[in-house]
Write an enzyme that holds these catalytic residues in place. Structure first.
Site, PDB file in Angstrom:
ATOM      1  N   LEU A   1       0.905  -1.284   0.234  1.00  0.00           N
ATOM      2  CA  LEU A   1       0.042  -0.031   0.115  1.00  0.00           C
ATOM      3  C   LEU A   1       0.826   1.265  -0.013  1.00  0.00           C
ATOM      4  O   LEU A   1       1.804   1.361   0.815  1.00  0.00           O
ATOM      5  CB  LEU A   1      -0.980  -0.132   1.357  1.00  0.00           C
ATOM      6  CG  LEU A   1      -2.130  -0.754   1.276  1.00  0.00           C
ATOM      7  CD1 LEU A   1      -3.000  -0.498   2.597  1.00  0.00           C
ATOM      8  CD2 LEU A   1      -3.178  -0.079   0.313  1.00  0.00           C
ATOM      9  N   ASP A   2       0.682   2.018  -0.875  1.00  0.00           N
ATOM     10  CA  ASP A   2       1.278   3.486  -0.939  1.00  0.00           C
ATOM     11  C   ASP A   2       1.117   3.979   0.428  1.00  0.00           C
ATOM     12  O   ASP A   2       0.082   4.047   1.264  1.00  0.00           O
ATOM     13  CB  ASP A   2       0.881   4.269  -1.840  1.00  0.00           C
ATOM     14  CG  ASP A   2       1.148   3.909  -3.391  1.00  0.00           C
ATOM     15  OD1 ASP A   2       2.168   3.082  -3.448  1.00  0.00           O
ATOM     16  OD2 ASP A   2       0.317   4.210  -4.426  1.00  0.00           O
ATOM     17  N   PRO A   3       2.373   4.794   0.732  1.00  0.00           N
ATOM     18  CA  PRO A   3       2.115   5.673   2.112  1.00  0.00           C
ATOM     19  C   PRO A   3       0.802   6.282   2.239  1.00  0.00           C
ATOM     20  O   PRO A   3       0.171   6.638   3.459  1.00  0.00           O
ATOM     21  CB  PRO A   3       3.516   6.638   2.326  1.00  0.00           C
ATOM     22  CG  PRO A   3       4.527   5.789   1.338  1.00  0.00           C
ATOM     23  CD  PRO A   3       3.688   5.149   0.240  1.00  0.00           C
TER      24      PRO A   3
END
Length: 302
Positions: free
Chosen positions: A46-48
């Site tokens: 998951l992207d930040p």
């Protein structure tokens, strides 16, 4: 002399509701420290800036990660119309603008073109490799790599809300390798208004959902006992894969990598992938052939 492994043996899964900010790697490191675990990994980055479900595997559960990453995932995301960005989300610099805004009818009419088996060009800032280098590294060094379109199966893409004329909220169920940011970019182009992801939340990954998911604050060493109690079993990562049973003697053979007699719990096709258990513990994953399981991965639980 063998080098002593750091940490303690921990086996199983924790489901985290990741907040905005930390990366997936930072979340795994925090969970690993909280449990003093020897080995940990996650099943799908998951992207930040994204929130939601991050399934974290410990110990022998890491051998089932591939089965979760291959499984279908569900996302809810907001697309902001009127601008395209370098990263296809709100983090990147705006590269093009449009004064056009789509109607609800126009949006709904475009969605069938983004469902089923489609081809998708990943975002420039992505983990896709180009001649051995990550696309995001090339992009950040000023290069603009040509990324090839990749096949993606989108089982469902629905419009679920229109907060205002400049935004739309969608839910999508898709297979491995899907980029929500690319869907937003391409949908904006198809509608002639441009677009990028303004918010993203993962709701499901294979067998895991957000029901009962842990919050960020729970990942502290003082909560180690509660975290161990919250661990899902190793086999939770195997989803709907068929389970077989075996004797103690067969379990020993399987754990040494040898085929062994197993008992199906129902009809099972020749060559089907399955997992086998003995005395309530997973023993191996493999392929069923003529009454035997031929193991591909074996589990060694302490």
């Amino acid at each position: 002399m063998a080098r002593r492994q750091r940490g303690t043996p921990v086996h199983g899964w924790l489901v985290l509701d990741k907040p905005e900010g930390p990366s997936s790697a930072q979340a795994v490191a925090r969970a690993r420290r909280a449990l003093d675990a020897r080995k940990a990994g996650h099943a799908g980055t998951l992207d930040p800036a994204a929130t939601g479900l991050l399934a974290i595997a410990f110990g022998e559960a890491t051998k089932t990660v591939a089965h979760v990453t291959e499984a279908e995932k569900r996302y809810r995301f907001t697309v902001r119309w009127g601008a395209e960005t370098a990263t296809d989300d709100a983090e990147g610099a705006v590269t093009a603008r449009s004064a056009s805004r789509p109607s609800e009818a126009t949006i709904r009419a475009a969605l069938p073109g983004f469902t089923g088996d489609i081809l998708q060009v990943p975002p420039q800032v992505s983990a896709v490799k180009v001649e051995g280098r990550r696309a995001y590294a090339l992009a950040r060094s000023g290069e603009a790599p040509e990324l090839a379109a990749r096949p993606l199966h989108v089982a469902r893409l629905e419009l679920v809300a229109l907060p205002d004329a400049g935004q739309a909220v969608f839910e999508m169920d898709c297979g491995k390798g899907g980029y929500v940011r690319a869907i937003a970019r391409d949908l904006g182009r198809a509608l002639g208004c441009l677009g990028h992801v303004a918010g993203l939340r993962r709701l499901r990954a294979g067998p895991f959902t957000l029901e009962g998911a842990l919050g960020w604050a729970a990942l502290e060493p003082e909560n180690a006992a509660a975290l161990r109690a919250a661990l899902l079993p190793v086999e939770a990562g195997l989803g709907a894969m068929a389970e077989l049973a075996c004797s103690a003697e067969a379990a020993s053979r399987l754990r040494h990598g040898n085929p062994a007699e197993v008992t199906p719990c129902g009809p099972l096709a020749f060559g089907a992938e399955a997992w086998v258990s003995h005395a309530g513990q997973p023993v191996a994953i493999g392929h069923y052939r003529g009454g035997q399981l031929h193991p591909s991965r074996v589990f060694v639980l302490d």
